[in-house]
Motif scaffolding. Structure first.
Motif, PDB file in Angstrom:
ATOM      1  N   TYR A  74      -0.132  -0.053   9.179  1.00 34.67           N
ATOM      2  CA  TYR A  74       1.103  -0.299   8.429  1.00 34.67           C
ATOM      3  C   TYR A  74       1.902  -1.401   9.135  1.00 34.67           C
ATOM      4  N   PRO A 156       5.426   8.500  -4.841  1.00 31.21           N
ATOM      5  CA  PRO A 156       4.767   8.780  -3.563  1.00 31.21           C
ATOM      6  C   PRO A 156       5.064  10.177  -3.021  1.00 31.21           C
ATOM      7  N   ASP A 204      -1.061   7.555   0.400  1.00 34.19           N
ATOM      8  CA  ASP A 204       0.201   7.687  -0.341  1.00 34.19           C
ATOM      9  C   ASP A 204       1.362   7.109   0.459  1.00 34.19           C
ATOM     10  N   ILE A 206       1.292   4.486   2.154  1.00 29.70           N
ATOM     11  CA  ILE A 206       1.355   3.028   1.997  1.00 29.70           C
ATOM     12  C   ILE A 206       2.497   2.673   1.056  1.00 29.70           C
ATOM     13  N   GLU A 207       2.613   3.408  -0.041  1.00 30.47           N
ATOM     14  CA  GLU A 207       3.711   3.162  -0.986  1.00 30.47           C
ATOM     15  C   GLU A 207       5.059   3.407  -0.323  1.00 30.47           C
ATOM     16  N   LEU A 214       4.146   3.042  -7.485  1.00 34.12           N
ATOM     17  CA  LEU A 214       3.217   2.608  -8.520  1.00 34.12           C
ATOM     18  C   LEU A 214       3.233   3.587  -9.687  1.00 34.12           C
ATOM     19  N   ASN A 228      -9.275   2.666  -3.709  1.00 37.79           N
ATOM     20  CA  ASN A 228      -8.794   3.793  -2.910  1.00 37.79           C
ATOM     21  C   ASN A 228      -9.967   4.609  -2.370  1.00 37.79           C
ATOM     22  N   ASP A 300       3.558  -5.283  -6.334  1.00 34.39           N
ATOM     23  CA  ASP A 300       3.439  -3.965  -5.714  1.00 34.39           C
ATOM     24  C   ASP A 300       1.973  -3.575  -5.514  1.00 34.39           C
ATOM     25  N   TYR A 304      -0.093  -2.644  -2.062  1.00 27.61           N
ATOM     26  CA  TYR A 304      -0.848  -1.406  -1.902  1.00 27.61           C
ATOM     27  C   TYR A 304      -2.296  -1.691  -1.500  1.00 27.61           C
TER      28      TYR A 304
END
Length: 416
Positions: A74, A156, A204, A206-207, A214, A228, A300, A304
């Motif tokens: 991240y 999320p 999840d 990541i969002e 999303l 994914n 977005d 992701y």
């Protein structure tokens, strides 16, 4: 030693060679600029919040470097959100450690404690059968989750709770199999391991880390689901195999290929390695097939998918840094790829499914990129974490590859 026992000893491998995944991928690797400081704060948070940890567990906690893993996976989020995600990463490994060896009843109790904290983040509300005093696992879950939901968007949040529930359901199944002494065959193993990996809830995040939400029609789009799933499948059993075989754990793809499918150790490792490489290739292909959802959503979605890519390369890179899999020998093993087998409890090397001749070690070569954090800028590399079997990735729901024993018999095993 009798002739038969000597022959048996000769048939047992002493080492195996990792697939050369490092040179197969040119994904750039980045590291969060505040990664080291946040990692230090996060590991102290878990240490201080779990006074029941043994001295051995505490040493392992600091050697794990879960905060550094978070900083690789991240790298572009705010420092505040990095800290929340880092706390969960440390906590998730803690859950994995304390659930290992638990009987089914124990994993159910652990699940109840943790999910209680997510559903009632403001206060402890024990349900029937739960103790009046909250366990540290619940207290720590409530602590990080209450910080996360302060600014996490609804999508999320909901997906995180759902996928963490799936994680516990799979852990329950693993415990039931362990209680019964069952070694799963390929198909049920894949299904369970995709959830026991813990990848779904961290994806999840990541969002959350990038402050996006999303829409469900994007999350459920076949290409997004394939990306994914591909990232999840690239968190592989190869790196964890040595430690797991030493304690007799059969919940590992390599052990299944040996015990159920009759491959020797190196053949099983090579087979999974080839599947990893194919999955990387298909991830790249699917990345080029992402449709447009409109300018705002495209931005977005790009963040992701970049997060999934960061997870692939970041977790792989970290696998040679953490002491969890290779102790202090990670950098050396990354260079020559030879892993010496640990003795099993009882002193024996693991028995290969077939008569085995140790493979010739590859010629040592310089790694394509340094794995130390000094090079925190972007650079190409691939290395893998260590949970799930690496497998089939689907484009628009159709298998892009399947090379596992009998194509017609196993053509559907990567679907859910």
């Amino acid at each position: 030693m009798t002739f038969s026992s000597a022959s048996k000893a000769r048939s047992q491998p002493t080492h195996f060679i990792l697939p050369d995944l490092v040179s197969h991928c040119d994904f750039p690797l980045s590291y969060h600029p505040d990664g080291d400081a946040v990692a230090a704060e996060s590991v102290r948070w878990l240490d201080e919040g779990c006074p029941e940890l043994s001295a051995k567990a505490r040493t392992a906690l600091y050697g794990l470097q879960a905060g550094e893993l978070t900083a690789y996976c991240y790298p572009a989020c705010t420092t505040e959100r990095l800290r929340v995600v880092s706390d969960f990463m440390n906590y998730l490994f803690h859950l994995d450690n304390i659930s290992d060896g638990m009987m089914h009843k124990g994993t159910e109790e652990l699940s109840d404690v943790v999910m209680n904290a997510l559903w009632f983040p403001d206060r402890y509300m024990p349900t029937a059968g739960q103790p009046a005093a909250e366990a540290s696992a619940g207290r720590m879950a409530r602590e990080y989750w209450s910080r996360c939901i302060q600014d996490a968007k609804p999508g999320p949040q909901a997906r995180f709770k759902e996928t963490l529930e799936l994680f516990f359901e799979a852990v329950h199944q693993q415990a039931r199999d362990r209680d019964a002494g069952i070694i799963l065959d390929l198909e049920p193993y894949i299904s369970v391991r995709r959830d026991t990996s813990g990848c779904k809830p961290v994806f999840d995040l990541i969002e959350y880390s990038m402050d996006i939400d999303l829409p469900e029609f994007v999350v459920e789009h076949p290409i997004i689901k394939a990306l994914n799933q591909g990232a999840n499948d690239l968190v592989t059993d190869i790196f964890s195999y040595n430690v797991e075989q030493s304690r007799g754990d059969t919940h590992n793809m390599i052990a299944i290929l040996m015990n159920i499918r009759g491959l020797d150790l190196q053949s099983a490792v090579d087979h999974v390695g080839e599947l990893c490489k194919q999955t990387i290739d298909v991830f790249i292909e699917n990345r080029e097939k992402i449709p447009s959802f409109g300018p705002d959503l495209d931005r977005d979605v790009a963040m992701y998918v970049q997060g999934l890519q960061d997870w692939i390369v970041g977790s792989l890179h970290w696998s040679f840094m953490t002491k969890r899999y290779f102790g202090t020998a990670g950098a050396e093993i990354k260079r020559h790829r030879v892993v010496k087998l640990l003795s099993r409890k009882g002193g024996d090397h693991p028995q290969s499914a077939q008569n085995h001749h140790d493979p010739e070690p590859p010629s040592p070569s310089e790694p394509s990129r340094p794995h130390q954090k000094e090079g925190k800028g972007a650079f190409g590399l691939l290395s893998l974490l260590s949970f799930v079997p690496a497998f089939g990735l689907f484009a628009l729901g159709m298998p892009s590859f399947l090379r596992i024993f009998n194509r017609s018999k196993y053509a559907g095993i990567f679907t859910r």
